[in-house]
Design a protein around this motif. Structure first.
Motif, PDB file in Angstrom:
ATOM      1  N   GLU A   3     -36.630  23.972  79.803  1.00 40.52           N
ATOM      2  CA  GLU A   3     -38.013  24.648  79.392  1.00 40.52           C
ATOM      3  C   GLU A   3     -38.898  25.086  78.973  1.00 40.52           C
ATOM      4  N   PRO A   4     -38.400  26.418  79.017  1.00 43.33           N
ATOM      5  CA  PRO A   4     -37.880  27.535  78.075  1.00 43.33           C
ATOM      6  C   PRO A   4     -37.540  27.665  76.854  1.00 43.33           C
ATOM      7  N   GLU A   5     -37.247  26.406  75.920  1.00 46.70           N
ATOM      8  CA  GLU A   5     -36.961  26.051  74.145  1.00 46.70           C
ATOM      9  C   GLU A   5     -37.872  25.004  74.247  1.00 46.70           C
ATOM     10  N   LEU A   6     -39.162  24.600  75.198  1.00 44.50           N
ATOM     11  CA  LEU A   6     -40.309  23.905  75.036  1.00 44.50           C
ATOM     12  C   LEU A   6     -41.513  24.528  75.230  1.00 44.50           C
ATOM     13  N   TRP A   7     -41.453  25.487  75.428  1.00 40.78           N
ATOM     14  CA  TRP A   7     -42.403  26.088  75.893  1.00 40.78           C
ATOM     15  C   TRP A   7     -43.208  27.161  74.728  1.00 40.78           C
ATOM     16  N   ILE A   8     -41.674  27.553  74.019  1.00 44.96           N
ATOM     17  CA  ILE A   8     -41.788  28.323  72.018  1.00 44.96           C
ATOM     18  C   ILE A   8     -42.009  26.996  71.714  1.00 44.96           C
ATOM     19  N   ILE A   9     -41.697  25.498  71.350  1.00 49.37           N
ATOM     20  CA  ILE A   9     -42.404  24.898  70.987  1.00 49.37           C
ATOM     21  C   ILE A   9     -43.894  24.406  70.743  1.00 49.37           C
ATOM     22  N   PHE A  10     -43.832  24.107  72.208  1.00 53.46           N
ATOM     23  CA  PHE A  10     -45.702  24.215  72.020  1.00 53.46           C
ATOM     24  C   PHE A  10     -46.446  25.802  71.832  1.00 53.46           C
ATOM     25  N   ALA A  11     -45.652  26.106  71.836  1.00 56.76           N
ATOM     26  CA  ALA A  11     -47.006  27.876  71.247  1.00 56.76           C
ATOM     27  C   ALA A  11     -46.094  27.852  69.375  1.00 56.76           C
ATOM     28  N   ILE A  12     -45.730  27.102  69.268  1.00 59.61           N
ATOM     29  CA  ILE A  12     -45.741  26.940  67.495  1.00 59.61           C
ATOM     30  C   ILE A  12     -46.484  25.672  67.347  1.00 59.61           C
ATOM     31  N   ILE A  13     -46.414  25.327  68.201  1.00 61.10           N
ATOM     32  CA  ILE A  13     -47.088  24.207  67.576  1.00 61.10           C
ATOM     33  C   ILE A  13     -48.736  23.816  68.072  1.00 61.10           C
ATOM     34  N   PHE A  14     -49.637  24.541  69.044  1.00 62.28           N
ATOM     35  CA  PHE A  14     -50.810  25.456  69.158  1.00 62.28           C
ATOM     36  C   PHE A  14     -50.977  25.978  68.179  1.00 62.28           C
ATOM     37  N   ILE A  57     -36.854  13.494  76.648  1.00 59.85           N
ATOM     38  CA  ILE A  57     -35.687  13.356  76.643  1.00 59.85           C
ATOM     39  C   ILE A  57     -35.393  14.896  76.878  1.00 59.85           C
ATOM     40  N   ASN A  58     -35.757  15.735  77.424  1.00 66.62           N
ATOM     41  CA  ASN A  58     -35.207  17.154  77.708  1.00 66.62           C
ATOM     42  C   ASN A  58     -35.214  17.246  78.803  1.00 66.62           C
ATOM     43  N   LEU A  59     -36.552  16.589  79.406  1.00 64.91           N
ATOM     44  CA  LEU A  59     -36.879  17.093  81.436  1.00 64.91           C
ATOM     45  C   LEU A  59     -36.556  16.173  81.983  1.00 64.91           C
ATOM     46  N   GLY A  60     -36.823  15.024  81.452  1.00 61.36           N
ATOM     47  CA  GLY A  60     -36.327  13.371  82.647  1.00 61.36           C
ATOM     48  C   GLY A  60     -37.458  12.459  82.340  1.00 61.36           C
ATOM     49  N   GLU A  61     -37.125  11.422  82.856  1.00 60.62           N
ATOM     50  CA  GLU A  61     -38.679   9.765  82.620  1.00 60.62           C
ATOM     51  C   GLU A  61     -39.616  10.909  83.971  1.00 60.62           C
ATOM     52  N   ILE A 216     -50.877  14.724  89.313  1.00 62.10           N
ATOM     53  CA  ILE A 216     -49.816  14.098  89.135  1.00 62.10           C
ATOM     54  C   ILE A 216     -48.910  14.664  89.496  1.00 62.10           C
ATOM     55  N   THR A 217     -48.750  16.349  88.535  1.00 56.39           N
ATOM     56  CA  THR A 217     -47.400  17.317  89.317  1.00 56.39           C
ATOM     57  C   THR A 217     -48.483  18.200  89.607  1.00 56.39           C
ATOM     58  N   THR A 218     -47.851  18.884  89.955  1.00 59.52           N
ATOM     59  CA  THR A 218     -48.239  20.462  90.217  1.00 59.52           C
ATOM     60  C   THR A 218     -47.132  22.156  89.039  1.00 59.52           C
ATOM     61  N   ASP A 219     -46.635  21.101  88.488  1.00 59.96           N
ATOM     62  CA  ASP A 219     -45.655  21.351  87.133  1.00 59.96           C
ATOM     63  C   ASP A 219     -46.710  22.594  86.603  1.00 59.96           C
ATOM     64  N   ILE A 220     -46.645  23.695  86.414  1.00 57.61           N
ATOM     65  CA  ILE A 220     -47.786  24.018  85.547  1.00 57.61           C
ATOM     66  C   ILE A 220     -46.831  24.193  84.142  1.00 57.61           C
ATOM     67  N   PHE A 221     -46.058  23.538  83.569  1.00 54.95           N
ATOM     68  CA  PHE A 221     -46.128  22.965  81.958  1.00 54.95           C
ATOM     69  C   PHE A 221     -46.353  22.500  81.919  1.00 54.95           C
TER      70      PHE A 221
END
Length: 308
Positions: A3-14, A57-61, A216-221
């Motif tokens: 998740e930390p790496e995905l946060w970085i990718i999201f920040a770059i995309i944003f 792919i990285n966090l699951g179905e 749907i989910t309470t996962d903040i990410f």
């Protein structure tokens, strides 16, 4: 990749999307043609889908399915909101070439408000189980208003519009500016007042869409990234839908049905009965597909009848 790496990718995309919008798309006021707007919508949706695949792919179905369900909910709810924005622009007589700029700053503000709502809402649901009931009631009320009450109050009578009209504005044409100088003083233009009304309206909309995503989910990410990527594509979607008002006549009923399903889902969740995320995603997609199909078919029949 976690998740930390995905946060970085999201920040770059944003950051990349915002810079492109500000530096390239907003370099000068212009009329946004249907072809340009449709191309941009495809790009934004493709980016959101790409990011969803990375999550899958990285966090699951479960995480991936939750992301796409939350994204579709926000995207669908935003369509109804954009129709309100069209009315607001007309009420303030905003020039066609200036709508692009107002929407850019409007969406930037919406991102900030929604980020706050996501973090507060997720924390409330994690801390207090009974908040599921509160959110469920809010969503069921929103379902009724969306399906049957969207046209019962003119724009001029809404809370956001009344607040906006209290802002003193210049009589001079805005000509692409939020502020002008009158007798040596900086005064807001109709464009700025319109922006304020749009921001306030979006805060009201967030009270519906954020609890829906949190169902749907309470996962903040998951909720945050899906919500923000959906909002990012709204400006281009606005120009696509501006000419399609009559073609989606039954959309409000579909959105109302989706919200009703989500409200019931939250009540069931409080009773420790969880509807699988993939089932929620399937229900949302089917309702949207059926609603859009019926709307387009009705619009086509109406067009054929007028020609005859």
């Amino acid at each position: 990749m976690g998740e930390p790496e995905l946060w970085i990718i999201f920040a770059i995309i944003f950051a990349t999307m915002m810079i492109f919008d500000f530096v390239v798309a907003d370099r000068k006021p212009h009329h946004v043609a249907q072809k340009e707007a449709l191309r941009n919508v495809i790009v934004y949706v493709s980016i959101a889908v790409f990011f969803g695949i990375l999550i899958f792919i990285n966090l699951g179905e479960d995480a991936g399915t939750s992301y796409f369900a939350a994204y579709i909910i926000e995207f669908a709810m935003s369509v109804d909101n954009l129709f309100v924005f069209i009315i607001i622009f007309a009420a303030f007589a905003i020039r066609d070439e200036d709508e692009h700029k107002v929407l850019f700053y409007g969406i930037l503000g919406a991102i900030c408000f929604r980020a706050l709502f996501v973090f507060i809402g997720a924390e409330l649901l994690e801390t207090f189980d009974w908040m599921m009931i509160i959110f469920g009631v809010i969503i069921l009320y929103a379902a009724y208003k969306t399906a049957f009450g969207s046209e019962d109050k003119p724009t001029e009578e809404t809370f956001a519009y009344k607040i906006g009209k209290r802002i003193k504005s210049a009589d001079e044409p805005a000509e692409g500016r939020f502020f002008v100088r009158v007798d040596g003083k900086k005064v807001a233009t109709a464009m700025f007042v319109c922006l304020v009304v749009i921001e306030l309206s979006d805060v009201m909309f967030a009270f519906d869409s954020i609890p829906a995503a949190l169902s749907i989910t309470t996962d903040i990410f998951i909720v945050f990234t899906s919500n923000i990527l959906a909002v990012m594509g709204l400006r281009s979607l606005f120009f696509v839908l501006r000419n399609a008002l009559d073609s989606l006549a039954y959309l409000n009923y579909g959105l109302g049905a989706i919200l009703a399903f989500i409200g019931i889902k939250m009540f069931l969740s409080f009773l420790d009965y969880e509807i699988p995320v993939y089932v929620s995603l399937l229900v949302i997609v089917v309702i949207l597909a059926v609603t859009v199909a019926i709307s387009l078919l009705a619009a086509r029949k109406k067009g054929d009848g007028e020609k005859a």
